[in-house]
Design a protein around this motif. Structure first.
Motif, PDB file in Angstrom:
ATOM      1  N   ALA A 164      58.110  21.373  49.058  1.00  0.00           N
ATOM      2  CA  ALA A 164      57.894  21.607  50.380  1.00  0.00           C
ATOM      3  C   ALA A 164      56.285  22.014  50.284  1.00  0.00           C
ATOM      4  O   ALA A 164      56.088  22.813  49.568  1.00  0.00           O
ATOM      5  CB  ALA A 164      58.741  22.792  50.742  1.00  0.00           C
ATOM      6  N   ASP A 165      55.599  21.695  51.475  1.00  0.00           N
ATOM      7  CA  ASP A 165      54.318  22.037  51.526  1.00  0.00           C
ATOM      8  C   ASP A 165      54.041  23.645  51.891  1.00  0.00           C
ATOM      9  O   ASP A 165      53.056  24.057  51.280  1.00  0.00           O
ATOM     10  CB  ASP A 165      53.682  20.983  52.463  1.00  0.00           C
ATOM     11  CG  ASP A 165      53.703  19.626  51.900  1.00  0.00           C
ATOM     12  OD1 ASP A 165      53.466  19.392  50.949  1.00  0.00           O
ATOM     13  OD2 ASP A 165      53.698  18.868  53.083  1.00  0.00           O
ATOM     14  N   ASP A 167      55.592  26.291  50.460  1.00  0.00           N
ATOM     15  CA  ASP A 167      55.563  27.358  49.653  1.00  0.00           C
ATOM     16  C   ASP A 167      55.358  26.567  48.229  1.00  0.00           C
ATOM     17  O   ASP A 167      54.849  27.374  47.170  1.00  0.00           O
ATOM     18  CB  ASP A 167      56.937  28.062  49.536  1.00  0.00           C
ATOM     19  CG  ASP A 167      58.028  27.033  49.406  1.00  0.00           C
ATOM     20  OD1 ASP A 167      58.076  25.683  49.117  1.00  0.00           O
ATOM     21  OD2 ASP A 167      59.334  27.442  49.536  1.00  0.00           O
ATOM     22  N   GLY A 168      55.434  25.021  47.984  1.00  0.00           N
ATOM     23  CA  GLY A 168      55.130  24.478  46.830  1.00  0.00           C
ATOM     24  C   GLY A 168      56.397  24.889  45.925  1.00  0.00           C
ATOM     25  O   GLY A 168      56.096  24.593  44.298  1.00  0.00           O
ATOM     26  N   GLU A 169      57.541  25.333  46.174  1.00  0.00           N
ATOM     27  CA  GLU A 169      58.645  25.951  45.272  1.00  0.00           C
ATOM     28  C   GLU A 169      59.894  25.267  45.509  1.00  0.00           C
ATOM     29  O   GLU A 169      60.585  25.105  44.619  1.00  0.00           O
ATOM     30  CB  GLU A 169      58.600  27.402  45.298  1.00  0.00           C
ATOM     31  CG  GLU A 169      57.433  28.077  44.774  1.00  0.00           C
ATOM     32  CD  GLU A 169      57.675  29.471  44.422  1.00  0.00           C
ATOM     33  OE1 GLU A 169      58.822  29.981  45.145  1.00  0.00           O
ATOM     34  OE2 GLU A 169      56.809  30.253  43.905  1.00  0.00           O
ATOM     35  N   THR A 170      60.004  24.797  46.971  1.00  0.00           N
ATOM     36  CA  THR A 170      61.612  24.480  47.347  1.00  0.00           C
ATOM     37  C   THR A 170      61.610  23.035  46.952  1.00  0.00           C
ATOM     38  O   THR A 170      60.555  22.204  47.458  1.00  0.00           O
ATOM     39  CB  THR A 170      61.575  24.736  48.627  1.00  0.00           C
ATOM     40  OG1 THR A 170      61.430  25.979  49.319  1.00  0.00           O
ATOM     41  CG2 THR A 170      62.880  24.064  49.161  1.00  0.00           C
ATOM     42  N   PRO A 171      62.402  22.527  46.188  1.00  0.00           N
ATOM     43  CA  PRO A 171      62.493  20.936  45.829  1.00  0.00           C
ATOM     44  C   PRO A 171      63.001  20.393  47.039  1.00  0.00           C
ATOM     45  O   PRO A 171      64.006  20.745  47.710  1.00  0.00           O
ATOM     46  CB  PRO A 171      63.466  21.063  44.569  1.00  0.00           C
ATOM     47  CG  PRO A 171      64.338  22.445  44.902  1.00  0.00           C
ATOM     48  CD  PRO A 171      63.252  23.275  45.491  1.00  0.00           C
ATOM     49  N   LEU A 172      62.605  19.124  47.240  1.00  0.00           N
ATOM     50  CA  LEU A 172      62.944  18.084  48.263  1.00  0.00           C
ATOM     51  C   LEU A 172      63.249  16.926  47.528  1.00  0.00           C
ATOM     52  O   LEU A 172      62.564  16.364  46.854  1.00  0.00           O
ATOM     53  CB  LEU A 172      61.990  18.038  49.145  1.00  0.00           C
ATOM     54  CG  LEU A 172      61.413  19.362  50.087  1.00  0.00           C
ATOM     55  CD1 LEU A 172      60.482  19.040  50.975  1.00  0.00           C
ATOM     56  CD2 LEU A 172      62.525  19.875  50.900  1.00  0.00           C
ATOM     57  N   LEU A 173      64.096  16.057  47.902  1.00  0.00           N
ATOM     58  CA  LEU A 173      64.383  14.623  47.595  1.00  0.00           C
ATOM     59  C   LEU A 173      63.916  13.814  48.445  1.00  0.00           C
ATOM     60  O   LEU A 173      64.023  13.520  49.625  1.00  0.00           O
ATOM     61  CB  LEU A 173      66.141  14.576  47.657  1.00  0.00           C
ATOM     62  CG  LEU A 173      66.699  13.100  47.143  1.00  0.00           C
ATOM     63  CD1 LEU A 173      66.280  12.864  45.650  1.00  0.00           C
ATOM     64  CD2 LEU A 173      68.234  13.181  47.624  1.00  0.00           C
ATOM     65  N   ARG A 174      63.377  13.035  47.784  1.00  0.00           N
ATOM     66  CA  ARG A 174      62.540  11.625  48.431  1.00  0.00           C
ATOM     67  C   ARG A 174      63.730  10.900  48.999  1.00  0.00           C
ATOM     68  O   ARG A 174      64.473  10.598  48.292  1.00  0.00           O
ATOM     69  CB  ARG A 174      61.510  10.852  47.680  1.00  0.00           C
ATOM     70  CG  ARG A 174      60.464  11.706  47.207  1.00  0.00           C
ATOM     71  CD  ARG A 174      59.529  10.941  45.995  1.00  0.00           C
ATOM     72  NE  ARG A 174      58.427  11.650  45.682  1.00  0.00           N
ATOM     73  CZ  ARG A 174      57.185  11.489  46.411  1.00  0.00           C
ATOM     74  NH1 ARG A 174      56.856  10.848  47.316  1.00  0.00           N
ATOM     75  NH2 ARG A 174      56.258  12.272  45.671  1.00  0.00           N
ATOM     76  N   ALA A 175      63.414  10.231  50.402  1.00  0.00           N
ATOM     77  CA  ALA A 175      64.503   9.500  51.049  1.00  0.00           C
ATOM     78  C   ALA A 175      63.420   8.560  51.981  1.00  0.00           C
ATOM     79  O   ALA A 175      62.349   8.861  52.455  1.00  0.00           O
ATOM     80  CB  ALA A 175      65.542  10.109  51.487  1.00  0.00           C
TER      81      ALA A 175
END
Length: 529
Positions: A164-165, A167-175
């Motif tokens: 996530a932009d 915090d740079g720590e929360t993982p996000l799945l590309r979709a």
């Protein structure tokens, strides 16, 4: 109404979403199984752009390069694989949250799951975070037997994720429709803390990529050098009257010698082999490559002693290197165990048993070197002094599993045989003479005494019945009819007065005196000794 399940971060759980595969690969979407080979044509400028993009929210190119590095650099692949396999192969134990039956049952459920044959391979996939900084493993839940069971832990390509932009720590799945948060209770997100900072900057690959680039340059130059100077120069000579056709034949012959090792030329022509006699310069490429490999060993394993045997200087240095490596191993193991406890143990227990106050705990590491005999002796002493020790603690230390309900159990063997019953009633005795016939009703010892002292003790045990018999005769029946504790105390006092204390004291004094004499002479003790 059942309470709402919350994940380890406080997010509500959707059981319907858990049954769907969230990160399946697609051929046309953003989660393609094929990859771009960023290592091809890598330059310092291109590498700098990949590193900057990874921090600015687009890590796909950098993660593809990290994958290429593991395939193309044999040394990096070897040391990184060694680090991951060493941690994945460590002993795994599960500690109960408490002594309650449900706590023991929960821990046993986790133990049975980690005994699966594929679990160690799944741990290696989770430890992919050591190189890339993070790993995302999707839990495939199976409910076919009316319970939640993780049927598989699937590694997912890290290129399919970004952070996530905010915090740079929360993982996000590309979709295709936009980046999605990871579904609760669906993922094992492992961050390897090789260094402090954002997950994308915490992997070893970020430090190794520059050494990989410089080593690739050295390797290319070395290959060119070997091709140009590693073989002798083939020199063809022709006479002054040679035509252009003759020259072409000679050139073709010289070229064929390097490939076919055979050629024919006219008698008027000659071929010479000029030896490539070059000293010093060709060692530069090897030394540079070896130096870069040693730097990679330092950042991956913390030492070079186990990878560069020429640099080791004996047992002392090897012990230092092993110590450094053990520190890294212990840190990796603790980080992995913490991730499993958070992302696997809690979901597994909650989905089957509901939220718990305390959960079993996975421990990963080398077993503590203890002296089991000494430890069990300390436990026995502690229990004899009135201390309380749970069976689960002893079972865990000994590695003994809880027996099944229908399993045959081992029992302790008794050292002494059971005495035979005394048929006749024993009258009160007040004299120091032993009534005849009493010793005949005593059981014989199972084995002969080892020495005179042991024989004396056995004789005294057989002979003291006539002293205490008047005290205990009829006592059990009277105590059974007692109406109160005061009645029981009065009965005990009355029976105690019937025992001849002076006779008992005299017997003990004689036994002590006789034992001392027997201990000196090692002679059998007689009744009148």
């Amino acid at each position: 109404m059942a309470p709402q399940l919350l994940d380890q971060y406080g997010n509500p759980i959707s059981t319907a979403a858990l049954k769907r595969e969230q990160a399946a690969p697609t051929m046309t979407g953003v989660r393609r199984p094929n990859t771009d080979h960023q290592a091809s044509g890598l330059t310092p400028g291109k590498l700098a752009r990949l590193l900057r993009s990874s921090v600015n929210g687009d890590p796909e190119g950098y993660l593809a390069l990290a994958e290429d590095m593991e395939e193309r650099d044999l040394h990096y692949a070897g040391v990184l694989g060694s680090r991951k396999l060493q941690v994945a192969g460590l002993e795994i134990t599960v500690e109960e949250a408490g002594e309650a039956p449900e706590d023991v049952e929960n821990a046993e459920m986790i133990r049975q799951y980690i005994k699966r044959d594929t679990f160690e391979t799944e741990l290696v996939d989770i430890l992919d975070a050591i190189g890339k900084g993070f790993s995302c493993t999707e839990i495939m839940w199976d409910t076919s037997e009316k319970q939640w069971q993780p049927s598989a832990l699937k590694w997912r390509d890290p290129r399919w994720f970004r952070f996530a932009d905010e915090d740079g720590e929360t993982p996000l799945l590309r979709a295709p429709a936009g980046d999605q948060p990871l579904a609760p209770f669906k993922w094992i997100f492992h961050q390897a803390k090789v260094k402090s900072g954002l997950p994308i900057r915490g992997g070893i690959a970020r430090a190794v990529c520059w050494a990989f680039l410089f080593k690739s340059f050295a390797g290319k130059d070395w290959a060119i050098f070997c091709e140009a100077y590693g073989q002798p120069l083939r020199l063809g000579k022709y006479g002054p009257g040679a035509s252009e056709g003759d020259k072409a034949i000679l050139l073709q012959a010289v070229a064929n010698i390097g490939v076919d090792y055979s050629a024919i030329v006219p008698a008027s022509m000659a071929v010479e082999f000029v030896k490539a006699d070059i000293s010093g310069s060709h060692e530069l490429y090897e030394k540079r490559s070896d130096w870069l490999d040693r730097q990679v060993s330092k950042v991956v394993l913390g030492q070079t002693g186990t990878t560069d045997m020429s640099g080791s200087s004996g047992y002392a240095q090897a012990k230092v290197h092993d110590g450094v490596k053990a520190d890294i191993e212990r840190s990796d193991a603790k980080q992995l165990a913490a991730t499993l406890n958070r992302d696997l143990v809690k979901p597994y227990i909650d989905l089957n048993k509901g939220p718990q106050k305390k959960y079993p705990c996975i421990r990963i590491g080398r077993p503590e070197a203890i002296d089991i005999d000494k430890w069990m002796g300390n436990v026995k002493t502690f229990v004899d002094m009135g201390g309380r020790v749970g069976q689960s603690v002893v079972r865990t230390k000994l590695g003994v599993a809880e027996p099944k309900a229908d399993e045959e159990l081992l029992v302790a063997t008794s050292r002494a045989s059971t005495p035979q019953s005394v048929d006749e009633e024993l009258p009160p005795v007040s004299s120091t003479r032993k009534p005849a016939g009493i010793a005949a009703h005593r059981a014989a010892p199972m084995a002969p005494p080892a020495d005179a002292i042991d024989r004396s003790i056995d004789d005294m045990i057989e002979d003291d019945g006539w002293l205490v018999a008047p005290m205990i005769h009829g006592l059990e029946e009277k105590l059974a009819n007692a109406q109160s504790p005061e009645d029981a105390r009065r009965l005990l006092a009355e029976h105690f007065r019937e025992m001849d204390v002076d006779a008992l004291a005299e017997t003990l004094a004689q036994a002590v005196f006789a034992a001392r004499l027997a201990g000196i002479a090692d002679d059998p003790l007689s009744e009148g000794a």
